[in-house]
Motif scaffolding. Structure first.
Motif, mmCIF file in Angstrom:
data_model
loop_
_atom_site.group_PDB
_atom_site.id
_atom_site.type_symbol
_atom_site.label_atom_id
_atom_site.label_comp_id
_atom_site.label_asym_id
_atom_site.label_seq_id
_atom_site.Cartn_x
_atom_site.Cartn_y
_atom_site.Cartn_z
ATOM 1 N N LEU A 123 -12.812 10.132 38.896
ATOM 2 C CA LEU A 123 -12.503 8.843 39.510
ATOM 3 C C LEU A 123 -11.289 8.948 40.423
ATOM 4 N N LYS A 124 -10.272 9.681 39.997
ATOM 5 C CA LYS A 124 -9.080 9.878 40.826
ATOM 6 C C LYS A 124 -9.430 10.620 42.116
ATOM 7 N N ALA A 125 -10.316 11.599 42.008
ATOM 8 C CA ALA A 125 -10.730 12.366 43.192
ATOM 9 C C ALA A 125 -11.450 11.458 44.178
ATOM 10 N N LYS A 126 -12.241 10.525 43.659
ATOM 11 C CA LYS A 126 -12.960 9.586 44.525
ATOM 12 C C LYS A 126 -11.967 8.690 45.266
ATOM 13 N N ILE A 127 -10.950 8.231 44.566
ATOM 14 C CA ILE A 127 -9.914 7.399 45.177
ATOM 15 C C ILE A 127 -9.173 8.177 46.255
ATOM 16 N N GLU A 128 -8.796 9.395 45.951
ATOM 17 C CA GLU A 128 -8.053 10.218 46.911
ATOM 18 C C GLU A 128 -8.883 10.507 48.162
ATOM 19 N N LYS A 129 -10.166 10.745 47.985
ATOM 20 C CA LYS A 129 -11.054 10.988 49.130
ATOM 21 C C LYS A 129 -11.158 9.737 50.001
ATOM 22 N N ALA A 130 -11.242 8.572 49.346
ATOM 23 C CA ALA A 130 -11.307 7.317 50.093
ATOM 24 C C ALA A 130 -10.039 7.111 50.913
ATOM 25 N N GLN A 131 -8.899 7.399 50.320
ATOM 26 C CA GLN A 131 -7.626 7.264 51.031
ATOM 27 C C GLN A 131 -7.552 8.222 52.221
#
Length: 262
Positions: A123-131
């Motif tokens: 989930l954190k990786a998904k957030i970082e990719k979105a950013q």
């Protein structure tokens, strides 16, 4: 060690259901809310509650090891279940960081620390990719989130945060941080003053009437109305304080904001 963890759980809201399925522990779920939508197979589970009320007698007879709920709105249900001798955990998280913390706590409660750590990293990786994607946008749209229409209630904190993660600028961010819905009530004139480029409508419990939004007399000068940038979003995704806003909400918002760049 497994003897110390619950073997039967009732989930009175959606986020616990989706989290338990994500961790591969759907076998623990013996009852769900009538509003459960994610994943679809969870709808086959016995229904024992709505959001503001629950079948206390039915739950008590089932003798679950643990009952999971969310927010101060379910405090009276929790009181009655505790009075009946059941173990109850009510979370009251509001932010993306708190959602991740909630998932961590739930993983600990069921003894799945390793699986949970891996899931949270995803989930954190998904957030970082979105950013990362959002950082490439040349335009950062001003966004108004509407959670209810009568009275007007702006989007809750995790919803607003996920919008900003994906490249939007939420015009009512301070109000979104209020824990109570009554503190997120605004007027049509406020929307006009905010002048958002995009309106994201996500009404909890009923279908959005986009035409009614477009025809509101007090906001005809707003950029989002002039350009018809009004979008209906699924409350099962965006109004769930669990994995859904991250797992699927991010992709939806990035698509909307990417098109705004053109």
């Amino acid at each position: 060690m497994s003897d110390f963890f619950p073997k039967s759980i009732i989930c009175m809201t959606e986020e616990s259901v989706e989290t338990l399925y994500a961790l591969g522990r759907e076998d623990l779920i013996v009852g769900v809310s009538v509003y459960v939508e994610r994943p679809l197979e969870a709808k086959k589970k016995p229904t024992i509650s709505a959001f503001t009320h629950a079948n206390i007698k039915k739950i008590t007879k089932m003798k679950p090891d643990l009952v999971l709920g969310f927010s101060d709105i379910q405090k009276d249900i929790a009181r009655d279940l505790i009075g009946a001798g059941l173990n109850v955990f009510i979370a009251n998280h509001r932010s993306i960081a708190e959602i991740l913390s909630y998932i961590h706590m739930l993983g600990n409660l069921i003894g799945e620390q390793d699986k949970t750590a891996i899931y949270i990293d995803t989930l954190k990786a998904k957030i970082e990719k979105a950013q990362e994607i959002a950082s490439t946008f040349t335009k950062r749209p001003r966004v108004y989130i509407e959670e209810w229409d009568e009275p007007l209630i702006c989007g809750i904190q995790w919803f607003s945060e996920i919008v900003e993660i994906c490249g939007g600028e939420v015009v009512h961010m301070e109000m979104s941080r209020s824990t109570l819905a009554k503190d997120r009530i605004l007027k049509q004139e406020d929307i006009s003053t905010f002048n958002p480029d995009i309106i994201l409508a996500c009404w909890c419990g009923k279908k959005v009437d986009i035409d009614s939004i477009l025809n509101r007399e007090a906001i005809q000068s707003v950029a989002a109305i002039k350009n018809k940038n009004v979008f209906e979003l699924d409350p099962a995704i965006f109004l769930q304080p669990g994995p859904a806003p991250i797992v699927d909400g991010i992709d939806i918002l990035l698509d909307i904001f990417s098109n705004f760049q053109k």
